[in-house]
Design an enzyme around this catalytic site. Structure first.
Site, PDB file in Angstrom:
ATOM      1  N   CYS A  90       0.851  -1.183   0.000  1.00 56.50           N
ATOM      2  CA  CYS A  90       0.000   0.000   0.000  1.00 56.50           C
ATOM      3  C   CYS A  90       0.887   1.232   0.000  1.00 56.50           C
ATOM      4  O   CYS A  90       1.919   1.281   0.663  1.00 56.50           O
ATOM      5  CB  CYS A  90      -0.940   0.084   1.192  1.00 56.50           C
ATOM      6  SG  CYS A  90      -2.087  -1.257   1.315  1.00 56.50           S
ATOM      7  N   ARG A 120       3.736  -0.559  -4.889  1.00 59.52           N
ATOM      8  CA  ARG A 120       3.483  -1.056  -3.534  1.00 59.52           C
ATOM      9  C   ARG A 120       2.125  -1.746  -3.412  1.00 59.52           C
ATOM     10  O   ARG A 120       1.786  -2.302  -2.371  1.00 59.52           O
ATOM     11  CB  ARG A 120       3.530   0.098  -2.530  1.00 59.52           C
ATOM     12  CG  ARG A 120       4.854   0.817  -2.490  1.00 59.52           C
ATOM     13  CD  ARG A 120       4.777   1.973  -1.531  1.00 59.52           C
ATOM     14  NE  ARG A 120       4.652   1.512  -0.160  1.00 59.52           N
ATOM     15  CZ  ARG A 120       5.660   1.272   0.644  1.00 59.52           C
ATOM     16  NH1 ARG A 120       6.888   1.457   0.219  1.00 59.52           N
ATOM     17  NH2 ARG A 120       5.463   0.864   1.877  1.00 59.52           N
ATOM     18  N   TRP A 158      -2.889  -2.681  -1.623  1.00 57.01           N
ATOM     19  CA  TRP A 158      -2.616  -4.110  -1.785  1.00 57.01           C
ATOM     20  C   TRP A 158      -3.452  -4.769  -0.699  1.00 57.01           C
ATOM     21  O   TRP A 158      -3.164  -4.627   0.494  1.00 57.01           O
ATOM     22  CB  TRP A 158      -1.133  -4.385  -1.582  1.00 57.01           C
ATOM     23  CG  TRP A 158      -0.754  -5.812  -1.871  1.00 57.01           C
ATOM     24  CD1 TRP A 158      -0.424  -6.347  -3.080  1.00 57.01           C
ATOM     25  CD2 TRP A 158      -0.654  -6.886  -0.931  1.00 57.01           C
ATOM     26  NE1 TRP A 158      -0.141  -7.683  -2.948  1.00 57.01           N
ATOM     27  CE2 TRP A 158      -0.273  -8.050  -1.639  1.00 57.01           C
ATOM     28  CE3 TRP A 158      -0.875  -7.000   0.445  1.00 57.01           C
ATOM     29  CZ2 TRP A 158      -0.094  -9.287  -1.024  1.00 57.01           C
ATOM     30  CZ3 TRP A 158      -0.693  -8.238   1.061  1.00 57.01           C
ATOM     31  CH2 TRP A 158      -0.303  -9.358   0.318  1.00 57.01           C
ATOM     32  N   ASN A 199      -1.557   1.999   5.746  1.00 56.72           N
ATOM     33  CA  ASN A 199      -0.699   0.920   5.260  1.00 56.72           C
ATOM     34  C   ASN A 199      -0.308   0.105   6.484  1.00 56.72           C
ATOM     35  O   ASN A 199       0.218   0.661   7.444  1.00 56.72           O
ATOM     36  CB  ASN A 199       0.537   1.555   4.585  1.00 56.72           C
ATOM     37  CG  ASN A 199       1.621   0.547   4.258  1.00 56.72           C
ATOM     38  OD1 ASN A 199       1.357  -0.642   4.155  1.00 56.72           O
ATOM     39  ND2 ASN A 199       2.839   1.026   4.098  1.00 56.72           N
ATOM     40  N   GLY A 200      -0.586  -1.194   6.468  1.00 55.00           N
ATOM     41  CA  GLY A 200      -0.272  -2.034   7.636  1.00 55.00           C
ATOM     42  C   GLY A 200      -1.462  -2.914   7.971  1.00 55.00           C
ATOM     43  O   GLY A 200      -2.379  -3.069   7.156  1.00 55.00           O
ATOM     44  N   GLU A 247      16.675 -18.154  -8.397  1.00 54.91           N
ATOM     45  CA  GLU A 247      16.314 -16.791  -8.793  1.00 54.91           C
ATOM     46  C   GLU A 247      15.673 -16.770 -10.190  1.00 54.91           C
ATOM     47  O   GLU A 247      14.681 -16.068 -10.410  1.00 54.91           O
ATOM     48  CB  GLU A 247      17.574 -15.907  -8.737  1.00 54.91           C
ATOM     49  CG  GLU A 247      17.407 -14.478  -9.195  1.00 54.91           C
ATOM     50  CD  GLU A 247      16.392 -13.656  -8.416  1.00 54.91           C
ATOM     51  OE1 GLU A 247      15.867 -14.127  -7.389  1.00 54.91           O
ATOM     52  OE2 GLU A 247      16.084 -12.542  -8.855  1.00 54.91           O
ATOM     53  N   LYS A 258      11.921 -15.407 -10.876  1.00 52.24           N
ATOM     54  CA  LYS A 258      11.638 -14.324 -11.841  1.00 52.24           C
ATOM     55  C   LYS A 258      10.544 -14.750 -12.798  1.00 52.24           C
ATOM     56  O   LYS A 258       9.628 -14.002 -13.081  1.00 52.24           O
ATOM     57  CB  LYS A 258      12.877 -13.966 -12.668  1.00 52.24           C
ATOM     58  CG  LYS A 258      13.962 -13.121 -12.068  1.00 52.24           C
ATOM     59  CD  LYS A 258      13.599 -11.739 -11.656  1.00 52.24           C
ATOM     60  CE  LYS A 258      12.952 -11.710 -10.320  1.00 52.24           C
ATOM     61  NZ  LYS A 258      13.772 -11.531  -9.176  1.00 52.24           N
ATOM     62  N   GLU A 294       6.978 -15.178 -11.025  1.00 55.71           N
ATOM     63  CA  GLU A 294       6.288 -14.001 -10.498  1.00 55.71           C
ATOM     64  C   GLU A 294       5.768 -13.063 -11.593  1.00 55.71           C
ATOM     65  O   GLU A 294       4.770 -12.399 -11.384  1.00 55.71           O
ATOM     66  CB  GLU A 294       7.128 -13.245  -9.468  1.00 55.71           C
ATOM     67  CG  GLU A 294       8.308 -12.497  -9.992  1.00 55.71           C
ATOM     68  CD  GLU A 294       9.057 -11.737  -8.902  1.00 55.71           C
ATOM     69  OE1 GLU A 294       8.427 -11.233  -7.963  1.00 55.71           O
ATOM     70  OE2 GLU A 294      10.291 -11.640  -9.009  1.00 55.71           O
ATOM     71  N   HIS A 341      16.505 -36.891  -7.180  1.00 56.30           N
ATOM     72  CA  HIS A 341      15.767 -37.323  -5.993  1.00 56.30           C
ATOM     73  C   HIS A 341      14.292 -36.937  -6.060  1.00 56.30           C
ATOM     74  O   HIS A 341      13.643 -36.820  -5.028  1.00 56.30           O
ATOM     75  CB  HIS A 341      16.440 -36.747  -4.735  1.00 56.30           C
ATOM     76  CG  HIS A 341      17.864 -37.184  -4.621  1.00 56.30           C
ATOM     77  ND1 HIS A 341      18.224 -38.421  -4.137  1.00 56.30           N
ATOM     78  CD2 HIS A 341      19.019 -36.581  -4.988  1.00 56.30           C
ATOM     79  CE1 HIS A 341      19.546 -38.547  -4.192  1.00 56.30           C
ATOM     80  NE2 HIS A 341      20.053 -37.444  -4.706  1.00 56.30           N
ATOM     81  N   LYS A 396       5.813  -4.528  -4.333  1.00 59.07           N
ATOM     82  CA  LYS A 396       7.264  -4.404  -4.271  1.00 59.07           C
ATOM     83  C   LYS A 396       7.789  -4.524  -2.849  1.00 59.07           C
ATOM     84  O   LYS A 396       8.804  -5.139  -2.587  1.00 59.07           O
ATOM     85  CB  LYS A 396       7.649  -3.044  -4.861  1.00 59.07           C
ATOM     86  CG  LYS A 396       9.140  -2.771  -4.893  1.00 59.07           C
ATOM     87  CD  LYS A 396       9.790  -3.540  -6.007  1.00 59.07           C
ATOM     88  CE  LYS A 396      11.279  -3.352  -6.059  1.00 59.07           C
ATOM     89  NZ  LYS A 396      11.917  -4.477  -6.746  1.00 59.07           N
TER      90      LYS A 396
HETATM   91  O1  M6R Z   1      12.836  -5.423  -0.356  1.00 57.71           O
HETATM   92  P1  M6R Z   1      13.307  -6.821  -0.077  1.00 57.71           P
HETATM   93  O2  M6R Z   1      14.581  -7.146  -0.750  1.00 57.71           O
HETATM   94  O3  M6R Z   1      13.363  -7.125   1.394  1.00 57.71           O
HETATM   95  O4  M6R Z   1      12.185  -7.733  -0.707  1.00 57.71           O
HETATM   96  C1  M6R Z   1      12.215  -9.117  -0.552  1.00 57.71           C
HETATM   97  C2  M6R Z   1      11.249  -9.796  -1.484  1.00 57.71           C
HETATM   98  O5  M6R Z   1       9.947  -9.379  -1.239  1.00 57.71           O
HETATM   99  C3  M6R Z   1      11.572  -9.512  -2.960  1.00 57.71           C
HETATM  100  O6  M6R Z   1      12.885  -9.866  -3.279  1.00 57.71           O
HETATM  101  C4  M6R Z   1      10.608 -10.283  -3.874  1.00 57.71           C
HETATM  102  O7  M6R Z   1      10.817 -11.657  -3.761  1.00 57.71           O
HETATM  103  C5  M6R Z   1      10.769  -9.813  -5.312  1.00 57.71           C
HETATM  104  N1  M6R Z   1       9.475  -9.579  -5.903  1.00 57.71           N
HETATM  105  C6  M6R Z   1      11.484 -10.783  -6.178  1.00 57.71           C
HETATM  106  O8  M6R Z   1      11.611 -10.350  -7.487  1.00 57.71           O
END
Ligand code: M6R
Length: 613
Positions: free
Chosen positions: A2, A27, A73, A99-100, A486, A490, A493, A509, A608
């Site tokens: 948010c 956000r 969000w 926000n929270g 990673e 990517k 998501e 395994h 984010k």
């Molecule tokens: O701001 P941060 O690095 O603490 O965020 C951690 C994760 O939320 C962040 O890396 C998330 O997994 C990304 N969307 C990955 O691309």
């Protein structure tokens, strides 16, 4: 999660609020709204992105010089018009954006209903507006500011709040516990935001609100106090980010811009810290604690998501280069165990945003148990960077695309520099080894540039062939195992394709059962000490007709021959290879997502900055 904005001054508030909300849309983006004062409180809000709000505001034509806004969000209550912020009190005179999470909202809501209040939404936020109005209208001699303090005393949970009351039309009240809020100070105007991006265009003077603080903001004044009414003098910080850094600069998406920024962001991260002439690395941010770091019994690294993947790379780095034992933890799990951490241990937290709730909670837990707490953050002024004992900024510049790209490579660069500095100071790395590493490290930006220039087209072609694959498997070994994780993250998501990252040998395994002629298997086969073993794993995939896409170093004929597609990248030291191997994987996921028509910068259900636990 948010985004909150606020403005009070002489300009047209709607324009500033809408622009600010667009910058904060990363956000959360399931609904948006604003509250303005124009002979009384006016609210415009609804499901959908900020652009829909902008249209509605244009159609309405409401003018105002003061207002608050929100991009959501959803946590409590589905994303719809009613659950969008701002939320109003029953009389419609008080507006709140939040926000929270208000954890005791159910209890408070029940009590308020019993006392005759009617609720409109399913959100936790509405109770703030309703409770506040109840206290304000029923408690004798209590002004609005006092009512806010009394209400906040009853609230359990986290909040960044901006509040307006039509009876006090010249001011915005803000309060913070657990969710970030900044105050931007202009000439006869003030700005409020969840981060600096909506503010930077107008002023570079900001105050960061800390937990337990509130502020009363008018066009030409601000008073910061604790929630208990203790006045505070806050430091005014100067923002270092520029407007260019938060715009797309001609790229169709922030993610692509950020991928292509990596030669520069990696160089910025190293600037002034590595010296190829002297063969030295100096990280100013940890200089004061370097002795404790050298003598640490172990380093525990806690992080989430992509930052957790860079933490895994860090584990290999610290163990190889500095011979320091490392454990890597999901921040969310660390805090809910009874972690054995204390004096003599170091907790290193990694976070791009510096606001991730679980990472922050892990930091606080370790600190309370006596460990030294270090941070690697990208956002200067973020909560994590302010609460750690010491740390290193990644200086990658603002990362706006939800999928983290340049933050990952910058985090790995910081981890490399930390491990090298530690290794040298511990006497594990000789000067000639240091010279070799530093020389190679300084070549990384140009190698990344080379990869971007020479592989982009081939990856676009490859992406079009695999756009509709329902599953992907990513395999890597050693330093490239975290890169496999990673790459898979990517892809899933932003393109919503199911993908799994695995240590290549572990495939036998279980996941090997998934492999058939439909399964694309991305192998990260950098030529290192695991090359022969990796070749055997590729053979195993091939024997089961998996479709092999390899990321390999130039001149690896065996891997090339086994692969249906290959992307060649320059060689580097084994321990630096994640900085190069990850680049084609970022591009692959980007182009697949674009081909599938996905909203790359704002993927569904994500935000984010994950400021809820
Ligand atoms: O701001 P941060 O690095 O603490 O965020 C951690 C994760 O939320 C962040 O890396 C998330 O997994 C990304 N969307 C990955 O691309």
């Amino acid at each position: 999660m948010c985004g909150i904005v606020g403005y009070v001054g002489d300009r047209e508030a709607t324009e500033i609020l809408v622009k600010g909300l667009k910058r904060l849309e990363y956000r959360g983006y399931d609904s948006a709204g604003v509250a303005l004062i124009n002979h009384g409180l006016v609210v415009q809000k609804g499901k959908g992105k900020v652009i829909a709000l902008e249209k509605a505001l244009k159609a309405d034509g409401v003018k105002s010089n003061i207002g608050i806004g929100h991009t959501r969000w959803a946590t409590h209550g589905e994303p719809n018009d009613v659950n969008s912020h701002p939320h109003l009190s029953e009389s419609g005179k008080i507006a709140v954006v939040h926000n929270g999470i208000i954890e005791n909202y159910n209890t408070l809501k029940k009590q308020l209903i019993e006392r005759g209040r009617t609720f409109q939404s399913q959100t936790d936020t509405e109770i703030v507006a309703q409770l506040l109005e109840e206290i304000y209208t029923t408690s004798k001699g209590v002004n609005f500011e006092q009512a806010i303090r009394l209400a906040l005393k009853q609230i359990v949970g986290t909040y960044g709040l901006a509040i307006m009351n039509e009876e006090t039309p010249d001011r915005i009240f803000i309060a913070r516990k657990g969710s970030p809020l900044l105050l931007g100070i202009g000439e006869d105007e003030m700005f409020i935001a969840s981060d600096a991006s909506p503010i930077v265009e107008y002023t570079n003077k900001v105050i960061y609100l800390d937990d337990g603080e509130m502020a009363i903001v008018t066009r030409d004044s601000y008073k910061v106090k604790t929630i208990d009414d203790y006045p505070l003098t806050k430091e005014v910080h100067e923002l270092a980010i520029s407007l260019d850094a938060i715009e797309k600069a001609g790229y169709p998406h922030f993610m692509l811009k950020e991928i292509f920024e990596q030669p520069r962001s990696i160089a910025d991260c190293m600037r002034g810290r590595i010296n190829p002439d002297t063969g030295k690395i100096v990280l100013g941010g940890i200089e004061d604690v370097i002795d404790e770091l050298i003598h640490a019994k172990r380093i525990v690294i806690a992080a989430c998501g992509t930052s957790w993947h860079s933490a895994l790379v860090g584990e290999y780095l610290f163990e190889q280069l500095a011979k320091t034992p490392v454990e890597v933890e999901y921040a969310s799990e660390f805090r809910y165990r009874d972690p054995l951490i204390g004096k003599g241990d170091v907790l290193l937290v990694i976070s791009q945003s510096g606001e991730t709730a679980d990472t922050l909670a892990a930091l606080r837990e370790a600190k309370a148990r006596g460990a030294m707490v270090l941070g690697i953050c990208n956002v200067v002024g973020s909560t994590i960077s302010r609460e750690t004992d010491a740390g290193v900024f990644t200086h990658a510049g603002p990362e706006i695309g939800v999928a983290s790209t340049k933050a990952f490579t910058a985090q790995v660069v910081v981890l490399i520099m930390m491990a090298l500095e530690l290794g040298q100071r511990k006497g594990i790395l000789s000067q000639s080894e240091m010279n070799k590493y530093i020389k190679e490290l300084s070549k990384i930006p140009s190698k990344v540039e080379y990869i971007l220039e020479h592989t982009d087209e081939a990856i676009q072609k490859m992406a079009s062939l695999f756009t509709y694959a329902p599953n992907f498997l990513y395999l890597g070994r050693s330093y490239n195992f975290p890169v496999a994780l990673e790459g898979a993250l990517k892809l899933k998501e932003i393109s919503y394709i199911h993908a799994e990252g695995y240590p290549a040998a572990e495939m036998k395994h279980g996941p090997i059962a998934l492999i058939d002629e439909m399964m694309p298997v991305v192998v990260i086969a950098a030529t290192d000490h695991t090359n022969d073993k990796m070749i055997s794993n590729i053979e195993e995939v091939k024997a089961r007709k998996g479709r092999i896409i390899s990321i390999m170093n130039d001149d690896n004929p065996e891997v090339e021959q086994l692969s249906e597609f290959h992307i060649s990248i320059p060689t580097t030291a084994d321990c630096f290879s994640p900085l190069l191997t990850v680049i084609p994987l970022q591009l692959l996921s980007y182009y697949i997502a674009v081909n599938r028509g996905c909203h790359v910068d704002q993927p569904r259900n994500l935000a984010k900055s994950v400021t809820v636990e």
